[in-house]
Design a protein around this motif. Sequence first.
Motif, short mmCIF file in Angstrom:
data_model
loop_
_atom_site.label_atom_id
_atom_site.label_comp_id
_atom_site.label_asym_id
_atom_site.label_seq_id
_atom_site.Cartn_x
_atom_site.Cartn_y
_atom_site.Cartn_z
N THR A 1 0.84 -1.20 0.00
CA THR A 1 0.00 0.00 0.00
C THR A 1 0.87 1.25 0.00
OG1 THR A 1 -0.17 -0.13 2.42
CG2 THR A 1 -1.94 -1.14 1.14
N ASN A 2 2.09 1.09 -0.52
CA ASN A 2 3.06 2.20 -0.67
C ASN A 2 3.54 2.77 0.66
OD1 ASN A 2 3.16 2.32 -3.61
ND2 ASN A 2 1.04 3.01 -3.47
N GLU A 3 3.49 1.95 1.72
CA GLU A 3 4.02 2.38 3.00
C GLU A 3 5.54 2.22 3.03
OE1 GLU A 3 2.31 3.92 5.03
OE2 GLU A 3 0.22 3.39 4.59
N ASP A 4 6.17 2.84 4.00
CA ASP A 4 7.62 2.83 4.14
C ASP A 4 8.10 1.47 4.65
OD1 ASP A 4 10.27 3.35 4.64
OD2 ASP A 4 9.90 4.65 6.36
N LEU A 5 8.93 0.79 3.84
CA LEU A 5 9.44 -0.53 4.22
C LEU A 5 10.77 -0.47 4.97
CD1 LEU A 5 8.69 -2.71 1.04
CD2 LEU A 5 7.44 -2.65 3.20
N SER A 6 11.36 0.71 5.11
CA SER A 6 12.66 0.79 5.77
C SER A 6 12.58 0.46 7.25
CB SER A 6 13.27 2.19 5.59
OG SER A 6 12.47 3.18 6.22
N SER B 1 2.64 -0.48 15.62
CA SER B 1 1.62 0.42 15.06
C SER B 1 2.01 0.98 13.70
CB SER B 1 1.37 1.58 16.04
OG SER B 1 2.57 2.30 16.27
N HIS B 2 3.01 0.39 13.08
CA HIS B 2 3.45 0.90 11.78
C HIS B 2 2.52 0.39 10.67
CE1 HIS B 2 5.99 1.87 8.33
NE2 HIS B 2 6.72 2.61 9.15
N PRO B 3 2.09 1.25 9.75
CA PRO B 3 1.11 0.84 8.74
C PRO B 3 1.63 -0.17 7.72
CG PRO B 3 1.90 3.07 8.30
CD PRO B 3 2.42 2.69 9.65
N ALA B 4 2.94 -0.35 7.62
CA ALA B 4 3.49 -1.30 6.66
C ALA B 4 3.51 -2.72 7.19
CB ALA B 4 4.90 -0.89 6.25
N VAL B 5 3.18 -2.90 8.49
CA VAL B 5 3.36 -4.18 9.17
C VAL B 5 2.02 -4.67 9.72
CG1 VAL B 5 4.55 -5.36 11.06
CG2 VAL B 5 5.74 -3.60 9.73
N TYR B 6 1.77 -5.99 9.59
CA TYR B 6 0.57 -6.61 10.16
C TYR B 6 0.97 -7.50 11.32
CZ TYR B 6 -1.91 -5.20 5.91
OH TYR B 6 -2.45 -4.48 4.87
N LYS C 1 7.94 8.63 6.39
CA LYS C 1 9.21 9.27 6.07
C LYS C 1 9.73 8.85 4.71
CE LYS C 1 13.83 10.07 8.02
NZ LYS C 1 13.74 11.53 7.91
N TYR C 2 9.61 7.56 4.39
CA TYR C 2 10.13 7.06 3.13
C TYR C 2 9.08 6.25 2.37
CZ TYR C 2 14.63 8.26 5.23
OH TYR C 2 15.67 8.93 5.82
N ASP C 3 7.81 6.61 2.49
CA ASP C 3 6.80 5.87 1.74
C ASP C 3 6.86 6.26 0.27
OD1 ASP C 3 5.19 8.18 1.20
OD2 ASP C 3 4.36 8.04 3.21
N THR C 4 6.11 5.51 -0.57
CA THR C 4 6.10 5.76 -2.01
C THR C 4 4.76 6.30 -2.49
OG1 THR C 4 5.56 3.41 -2.34
CG2 THR C 4 7.87 4.03 -2.52
N LYS C 5 4.00 6.91 -1.58
CA LYS C 5 2.68 7.42 -1.97
C LYS C 5 2.80 8.61 -2.93
CE LYS C 5 0.40 5.76 2.20
NZ LYS C 5 -0.34 6.10 3.44
#
Length: 280
Positions: free
Chosen positions: A84-89, A188-193, A217-221
Amino acid sequence: MPHTTTPSPSKTSIQVEDVESAAKPQRIKPTDYTDNNINQVENKRLKDVEISVPVVYGTMAFYLGKKASELQSHKWTVYVRGATNEDLSVVIKQVVFQLHPSFDNPIRVVESPPFELSECGWGEFEICISILFHDDVCDKHVDLFHLLKLYPDAESGPQSAKKPVVVETYNEIVFPDPSENFLARVLSHPAVYVPRLPAGFNLPAPVPGSNMNVKGKYDTKNHPLNHWFINFSEADELLKLASARQRVQAHILKLRRQLSMLDGPPQPSKVAYGMISECT
């Protein structure tokens, strides 16, 4: 660099260290954790807890049109991004892209997001994508294999300089029994379930001085290629499934009507006196 004519598969193969490949979409589990890089306190593992990170990897190729030459007909980008274009770093430390050996410096290391690289060329080839994680996440890496596709399929029409050829694959990287610090840092990070937590579990405080969990900070939205990315959201998938289910049900009703017309009106059954007719 020789141009290969191998057709691009709809799903690319996946290999994970110490894990066998499976049909996609696939949940990848890096296993056999070791404590080489983290001390015992930081590396305390949480049983019956599972963290999953949805990722998308793929390529996007633009035809150069009038600027195209025999050896440079396309500009392409290979990347790993959040589904979902969230920051994976927050999870990924670096990504290594292994290109065709005809490229200068064919092994490229990207140590900060966005995890991508761009090149120009004319040939299609398989790219090895190795994902490495932060020390408190996992000390193993995940290897993905993706076929760079430059030329559109025949049914898509002629290639255009305005519309890229996009090939992406969705997967989930799963971390069973994560460390306490990892869980506290990404809960609570949106890139992680995080599907479930033990009852009464108290999280430790995140390690101070880390900016890996700064949301957005480093998302791809706002990535310049964002509008070409494929939508892999759960809502979109559910809508597609519902639509497909409706089409299947309508087709079944149509077949039943056709069969009833072929069979003609039902005939009265003849049952011998004293016998029982059973439906099986």
